[in-house]
Design an enzyme around this catalytic site. Structure first.
Site, PDB file in Angstrom:
ATOM      1  N   ARG A  33       0.828  -1.206   0.000  1.00  0.00           N
ATOM      2  CA  ARG A  33       0.000   0.000   0.000  1.00  0.00           C
ATOM      3  C   ARG A  33       0.867   1.263   0.000  1.00  0.00           C
ATOM      4  O   ARG A  33       1.890   1.316   0.695  1.00  0.00           O
ATOM      5  CB  ARG A  33      -0.946   0.006   1.209  1.00  0.00           C
ATOM      6  N   ASP A  34       0.418   2.244  -0.798  1.00  0.00           N
ATOM      7  CA  ASP A  34       1.110   3.531  -0.820  1.00  0.00           C
ATOM      8  C   ASP A  34       0.969   4.198   0.540  1.00  0.00           C
ATOM      9  O   ASP A  34      -0.093   4.164   1.158  1.00  0.00           O
ATOM     10  CB  ASP A  34       0.522   4.420  -1.922  1.00  0.00           C
ATOM     11  N   ILE A  35       2.046   4.816   0.996  1.00  0.00           N
ATOM     12  CA  ILE A  35       2.048   5.449   2.324  1.00  0.00           C
ATOM     13  C   ILE A  35       1.144   6.686   2.366  1.00  0.00           C
ATOM     14  O   ILE A  35       0.678   7.076   3.437  1.00  0.00           O
ATOM     15  CB  ILE A  35       3.501   5.805   2.732  1.00  0.00           C
ATOM     16  N   GLU A 100       9.161  10.027  -8.291  1.00  0.00           N
ATOM     17  CA  GLU A 100       9.792  10.377  -7.015  1.00  0.00           C
ATOM     18  C   GLU A 100      10.789   9.298  -6.584  1.00  0.00           C
ATOM     19  O   GLU A 100      11.882   9.611  -6.105  1.00  0.00           O
ATOM     20  CB  GLU A 100       8.687  10.532  -5.959  1.00  0.00           C
ATOM     21  N   VAL A 101      10.406   8.043  -6.731  1.00  0.00           N
ATOM     22  CA  VAL A 101      11.249   6.942  -6.265  1.00  0.00           C
ATOM     23  C   VAL A 101      11.829   6.207  -7.480  1.00  0.00           C
ATOM     24  O   VAL A 101      11.073   5.675  -8.304  1.00  0.00           O
ATOM     25  CB  VAL A 101      10.435   5.961  -5.386  1.00  0.00           C
ATOM     26  N   HIS A 105       7.819   1.300 -10.323  1.00  0.00           N
ATOM     27  CA  HIS A 105       6.593   0.939  -9.618  1.00  0.00           C
ATOM     28  C   HIS A 105       5.428   1.381 -10.469  1.00  0.00           C
ATOM     29  O   HIS A 105       5.490   2.408 -11.137  1.00  0.00           O
ATOM     30  CB  HIS A 105       6.520   1.608  -8.235  1.00  0.00           C
TER      31      HIS A 105
HETATM   32  P1  5GP Z   1       6.169   8.283  -7.860  1.00  0.00           P
HETATM   33  O1  5GP Z   1       5.932   9.751  -7.751  1.00  0.00           O
HETATM   34  O2  5GP Z   1       7.631   7.932  -7.817  1.00  0.00           O
HETATM   35  O3  5GP Z   1       5.463   7.681  -9.048  1.00  0.00           O
HETATM   36  O4  5GP Z   1       5.453   7.619  -6.619  1.00  0.00           O
HETATM   37  C1  5GP Z   1       6.114   7.294  -5.442  1.00  0.00           C
HETATM   38  C2  5GP Z   1       5.057   6.868  -4.452  1.00  0.00           C
HETATM   39  O5  5GP Z   1       5.707   6.225  -3.380  1.00  0.00           O
HETATM   40  C3  5GP Z   1       4.245   8.014  -3.857  1.00  0.00           C
HETATM   41  O6  5GP Z   1       2.858   7.814  -4.148  1.00  0.00           O
HETATM   42  C4  5GP Z   1       4.541   7.957  -2.363  1.00  0.00           C
HETATM   43  O7  5GP Z   1       3.417   8.240  -1.561  1.00  0.00           O
HETATM   44  C5  5GP Z   1       5.026   6.531  -2.192  1.00  0.00           C
HETATM   45  N1  5GP Z   1       5.989   6.344  -1.115  1.00  0.00           N
HETATM   46  C6  5GP Z   1       7.075   7.108  -0.848  1.00  0.00           C
HETATM   47  N2  5GP Z   1       7.753   6.629   0.208  1.00  0.00           N
HETATM   48  C7  5GP Z   1       7.076   5.525   0.614  1.00  0.00           C
HETATM   49  C8  5GP Z   1       7.277   4.588   1.667  1.00  0.00           C
HETATM   50  O8  5GP Z   1       8.225   4.662   2.444  1.00  0.00           O
HETATM   51  N3  5GP Z   1       6.369   3.576   1.776  1.00  0.00           N
HETATM   52  C9  5GP Z   1       5.299   3.452   0.926  1.00  0.00           C
HETATM   53  N4  5GP Z   1       4.472   2.421   1.120  1.00  0.00           N
HETATM   54  N5  5GP Z   1       5.084   4.318  -0.080  1.00  0.00           N
HETATM   55  C10 5GP Z   1       5.947   5.347  -0.231  1.00  0.00           C
END
Ligand code: 5GP
Length: 122
Positions: A33-35, A100-101, A105
């Site tokens: 699950r997304d945080i 972001e990450v 994903h």
């Molecule tokens: P992006 O912007 O890279 O597509 O999405 C990264 C997602 O990772 C975001 O929706 C953010 O809320 C989620 N996220 C960031 N850090 C963590 C974490 O430590 N745990 C979880 N479960 N989700 C995270």
């Protein structure tokens, strides 16, 4: 060259250094699950391998990893019960995609109408 940074947060989750709420784990994929959920269902599905983003994975992962990952996304939709009303799958990539990450994903979002796919700025 987009080198994989093994200090990214999802690499830490895969190593068990950071907790997560797991929805599904398979041989090559993890769904959790997304945080900061943006919808009633907001699950992230990641491959266990070190792939930066979608095209990296699509071009460099093994067939076995790709099949496992794709089926994991389908299984998450089934487990979350979003098949009938629908859902959105998003994979952001690099700076223009606002990723972001830096570990591939896909976001599986559902449980409400998700609205327009992107906000038009022009
Ligand atoms: P992006 O912007 O890279 O597509 O999405 C990264 C997602 O990772 C975001 O929706 C953010 O809320 C989620 N996220 C960031 N850090 C963590 C974490 O430590 N745990 C979880 N479960 N989700 C995270």
């Amino acid at each position: 060259m987009r080198a994989y940074d093994d200090q990214n947060i999802f690499a830490k989750i895969l190593r068990g250094e950071i907790p997560n709420t797991t929805v599904l784990e398979t041989e090559h994929s993890l769904a959790f699950r997304d945080i900061a959920p943006a919808a009633p269902t907001h699950v992230l599905v990641i491959p266990k391998g070190p792939y930066v983003c979608f095209d990296d994975f699509a071009l460099n992962a093994t067939d076995e990893e790709i099949v496992d990952f794709t089926r994991a996304v389908g299984k998450v939709c089934e487990l979350e019960g979003v098949q009938d009303n629908g859902f959105r799958v998003i994979a952001n990539a690099m700076s223009d995609g606002v990723q972001e990450v830096p570990h591939l994903h896909v976001h599986v979002l559902g449980g409400r109408n998700m609205g327009p796919m992107v906000v038009r700025t022009g």
